[in-house]
Design a protein around this motif. Sequence first.
Motif, PDB file in Angstrom:
ATOM      1  N   LEU A   8      34.069  29.186  51.465  1.00 44.18           N
ATOM      2  CA  LEU A   8      34.366  29.550  50.083  1.00 44.18           C
ATOM      3  C   LEU A   8      33.127  30.122  49.421  1.00 44.18           C
ATOM      4  O   LEU A   8      32.014  29.689  49.703  1.00 44.18           O
ATOM      5  CB  LEU A   8      34.826  28.317  49.294  1.00 44.18           C
ATOM      6  CG  LEU A   8      35.959  27.476  49.888  1.00 44.18           C
ATOM      7  CD1 LEU A   8      36.198  26.235  49.034  1.00 44.18           C
ATOM      8  CD2 LEU A   8      37.234  28.285  50.017  1.00 44.18           C
ATOM      9  N   GLU A   9      33.337  31.077  48.561  1.00 45.47           N
ATOM     10  CA  GLU A   9      32.251  31.613  47.742  1.00 45.47           C
ATOM     11  C   GLU A   9      32.733  31.732  46.310  1.00 45.47           C
ATOM     12  O   GLU A   9      33.925  31.965  46.063  1.00 45.47           O
ATOM     13  CB  GLU A   9      31.800  32.990  48.256  1.00 45.47           C
ATOM     14  CG  GLU A   9      31.060  32.929  49.583  1.00 45.47           C
ATOM     15  CD  GLU A   9      30.496  34.280  49.990  1.00 45.47           C
ATOM     16  OE1 GLU A   9      30.518  35.211  49.149  1.00 45.47           O
ATOM     17  OE2 GLU A   9      30.049  34.404  51.144  1.00 45.47           O
ATOM     18  N   VAL A  10      31.813  31.568  45.371  1.00 49.82           N
ATOM     19  CA  VAL A  10      32.127  31.666  43.950  1.00 49.82           C
ATOM     20  C   VAL A  10      31.847  33.079  43.467  1.00 49.82           C
ATOM     21  O   VAL A  10      30.799  33.654  43.751  1.00 49.82           O
ATOM     22  CB  VAL A  10      31.295  30.659  43.133  1.00 49.82           C
ATOM     23  CG1 VAL A  10      31.530  30.857  41.638  1.00 49.82           C
ATOM     24  CG2 VAL A  10      31.646  29.229  43.540  1.00 49.82           C
ATOM     25  N   CYS A  11      32.818  33.624  42.723  1.00 46.23           N
ATOM     26  CA  CYS A  11      32.641  34.951  42.137  1.00 46.23           C
ATOM     27  C   CYS A  11      33.184  34.901  40.707  1.00 46.23           C
ATOM     28  O   CYS A  11      34.386  35.068  40.483  1.00 46.23           O
ATOM     29  CB  CYS A  11      33.383  36.004  42.955  1.00 46.23           C
ATOM     30  SG  CYS A  11      33.149  37.705  42.363  1.00 46.23           S
ATOM     31  N   VAL A  15      37.416  31.770  43.050  1.00 43.63           N
ATOM     32  CA  VAL A  15      36.955  31.259  44.342  1.00 43.63           C
ATOM     33  C   VAL A  15      37.445  32.231  45.391  1.00 43.63           C
ATOM     34  O   VAL A  15      38.647  32.517  45.477  1.00 43.63           O
ATOM     35  CB  VAL A  15      37.544  29.859  44.629  1.00 43.63           C
ATOM     36  CG1 VAL A  15      37.088  29.367  45.993  1.00 43.63           C
ATOM     37  CG2 VAL A  15      37.142  28.872  43.548  1.00 43.63           C
ATOM     38  N   VAL A  16      36.511  32.764  46.183  1.00 43.39           N
ATOM     39  CA  VAL A  16      36.888  33.686  47.257  1.00 43.39           C
ATOM     40  C   VAL A  16      36.988  32.887  48.554  1.00 43.39           C
ATOM     41  O   VAL A  16      36.010  32.269  48.983  1.00 43.39           O
ATOM     42  CB  VAL A  16      35.877  34.833  47.409  1.00 43.39           C
ATOM     43  CG1 VAL A  16      36.340  35.796  48.505  1.00 43.39           C
ATOM     44  CG2 VAL A  16      35.711  35.568  46.080  1.00 43.39           C
ATOM     45  N   VAL A  17      38.167  32.895  49.141  1.00 45.16           N
ATOM     46  CA  VAL A  17      38.426  32.158  50.372  1.00 45.16           C
ATOM     47  C   VAL A  17      38.292  33.133  51.539  1.00 45.16           C
ATOM     48  O   VAL A  17      39.073  34.076  51.669  1.00 45.16           O
ATOM     49  CB  VAL A  17      39.842  31.537  50.363  1.00 45.16           C
ATOM     50  CG1 VAL A  17      40.062  30.691  51.610  1.00 45.16           C
ATOM     51  CG2 VAL A  17      40.054  30.712  49.105  1.00 45.16           C
ATOM     52  N   VAL A  26      40.968  33.579  44.354  1.00 47.54           N
ATOM     53  CA  VAL A  26      41.928  32.695  43.678  1.00 47.54           C
ATOM     54  C   VAL A  26      41.231  32.135  42.441  1.00 47.54           C
ATOM     55  O   VAL A  26      40.069  31.719  42.517  1.00 47.54           O
ATOM     56  CB  VAL A  26      42.363  31.526  44.604  1.00 47.54           C
ATOM     57  CG1 VAL A  26      43.346  30.604  43.871  1.00 47.54           C
ATOM     58  CG2 VAL A  26      42.968  32.057  45.891  1.00 47.54           C
ATOM     59  N   HIS A  27      41.921  32.106  41.318  1.00 46.06           N
ATOM     60  CA  HIS A  27      41.302  31.572  40.104  1.00 46.06           C
ATOM     61  C   HIS A  27      40.936  30.111  40.322  1.00 46.06           C
ATOM     62  O   HIS A  27      41.701  29.342  40.914  1.00 46.06           O
ATOM     63  CB  HIS A  27      42.242  31.714  38.906  1.00 46.06           C
ATOM     64  CG  HIS A  27      41.560  31.521  37.599  1.00 46.06           C
ATOM     65  ND1 HIS A  27      41.450  30.284  36.991  1.00 46.06           N
ATOM     66  CD2 HIS A  27      40.904  32.407  36.781  1.00 46.06           C
ATOM     67  CE1 HIS A  27      40.777  30.410  35.852  1.00 46.06           C
ATOM     68  NE2 HIS A  27      40.440  31.679  35.691  1.00 46.06           N
ATOM     69  N   HIS A  28      39.767  29.733  39.816  1.00 50.38           N
ATOM     70  CA  HIS A  28      39.261  28.388  40.098  1.00 50.38           C
ATOM     71  C   HIS A  28      40.168  27.283  39.565  1.00 50.38           C
ATOM     72  O   HIS A  28      40.134  26.146  40.066  1.00 50.38           O
ATOM     73  CB  HIS A  28      37.851  28.220  39.508  1.00 50.38           C
ATOM     74  CG  HIS A  28      37.828  28.071  38.018  1.00 50.38           C
ATOM     75  ND1 HIS A  28      37.840  29.141  37.154  1.00 50.38           N
ATOM     76  CD2 HIS A  28      37.806  26.953  37.241  1.00 50.38           C
ATOM     77  CE1 HIS A  28      37.805  28.701  35.913  1.00 50.38           C
ATOM     78  NE2 HIS A  28      37.787  27.376  35.928  1.00 50.38           N
ATOM     79  N   GLU A  57      30.609  21.437  46.861  1.00 53.11           N
ATOM     80  CA  GLU A  57      29.721  22.237  46.014  1.00 53.11           C
ATOM     81  C   GLU A  57      30.514  23.206  45.150  1.00 53.11           C
ATOM     82  O   GLU A  57      30.163  23.444  43.982  1.00 53.11           O
ATOM     83  CB  GLU A  57      28.724  23.010  46.886  1.00 53.11           C
ATOM     84  CG  GLU A  57      27.600  22.151  47.445  1.00 53.11           C
ATOM     85  CD  GLU A  57      26.769  21.503  46.346  1.00 53.11           C
ATOM     86  OE1 GLU A  57      26.439  22.190  45.357  1.00 53.11           O
ATOM     87  OE2 GLU A  57      26.466  20.303  46.465  1.00 53.11           O
ATOM     88  N   THR A  58      31.596  23.767  45.692  1.00 55.11           N
ATOM     89  CA  THR A  58      32.432  24.689  44.918  1.00 55.11           C
ATOM     90  C   THR A  58      33.122  23.945  43.782  1.00 55.11           C
ATOM     91  O   THR A  58      33.194  24.426  42.646  1.00 55.11           O
ATOM     92  CB  THR A  58      33.481  25.358  45.828  1.00 55.11           C
ATOM     93  OG1 THR A  58      32.813  26.032  46.908  1.00 55.11           O
ATOM     94  CG2 THR A  58      34.301  26.381  45.043  1.00 55.11           C
ATOM     95  N   LEU A  59      33.637  22.750  44.077  1.00 48.94           N
ATOM     96  CA  LEU A  59      34.249  21.923  43.041  1.00 48.94           C
ATOM     97  C   LEU A  59      33.235  21.585  41.942  1.00 48.94           C
ATOM     98  O   LEU A  59      33.547  21.665  40.746  1.00 48.94           O
ATOM     99  CB  LEU A  59      34.788  20.629  43.662  1.00 48.94           C
ATOM    100  CG  LEU A  59      36.053  20.752  44.520  1.00 48.94           C
ATOM    101  CD1 LEU A  59      36.255  19.487  45.343  1.00 48.94           C
ATOM    102  CD2 LEU A  59      37.279  21.006  43.635  1.00 48.94           C
TER     103      LEU A  59
END
Length: 203
Positions: A8-11, A15-17, A26-28, A57-59
């Motif tokens: 996962l990456e944050v943009c 959230v980019v899967v 996908v919207h967080h 970490e994404t959460l």
Amino acid sequence: MAEAKRHLEVCGDFVVVFTDGEGHGVHHSELIDLMAHSRSLSEVRERFAGSRSNLIETLKHFGYDFDALLQSQFREGYRDTVLAKLHRVDPKWIARKRKALGFPNSAGRSRVEFSSEQVKMAYDAAGSFAGAARLMGINRRTFKRLYAQASGQMESAYDDHIDQSPGDDRFAKARAETRRVGSKVCFSEDDLKKFYDDEWEES
């Protein structure tokens, strides 16, 4: 070091899967809502593939405190083996988290301590014994036993309330007769489907 095939990456707010090099955003809020509802990393990872640390970490980036969830589950009586399965992690990792968060670790099987209200809420939310058991991190047989106990306690409390009501003498004989012959229960189509679904799963 090669990048993980599933991560996962944050943009921004998304959230980019990534799977095998291809990603979709996908919207967080979908991630947070799923985590809050399921309370299970294992279930969330089916939708948001990534490592344990990557997901946590994404959460955290979007304001969800996984340690606070673990603290709540420790207080509710979940043991390491149950939580390890619920979050699809090593029991030793859970044991280290338990110690770090200041909770004692004792041997033995999971102590299941849920209020009647918690049991009924889990069933109402999931709509089935199997689904409610997953929400609470216990097996279905245990949940069915707790549900039966919870239903009995609530009926008893209801009867006690009625017994204290004015005009009780008029209804005492009627209630006694109802208990003697049993009550006729009508089920809706959805209730019957739920019943038979559970029975077939049991066999």
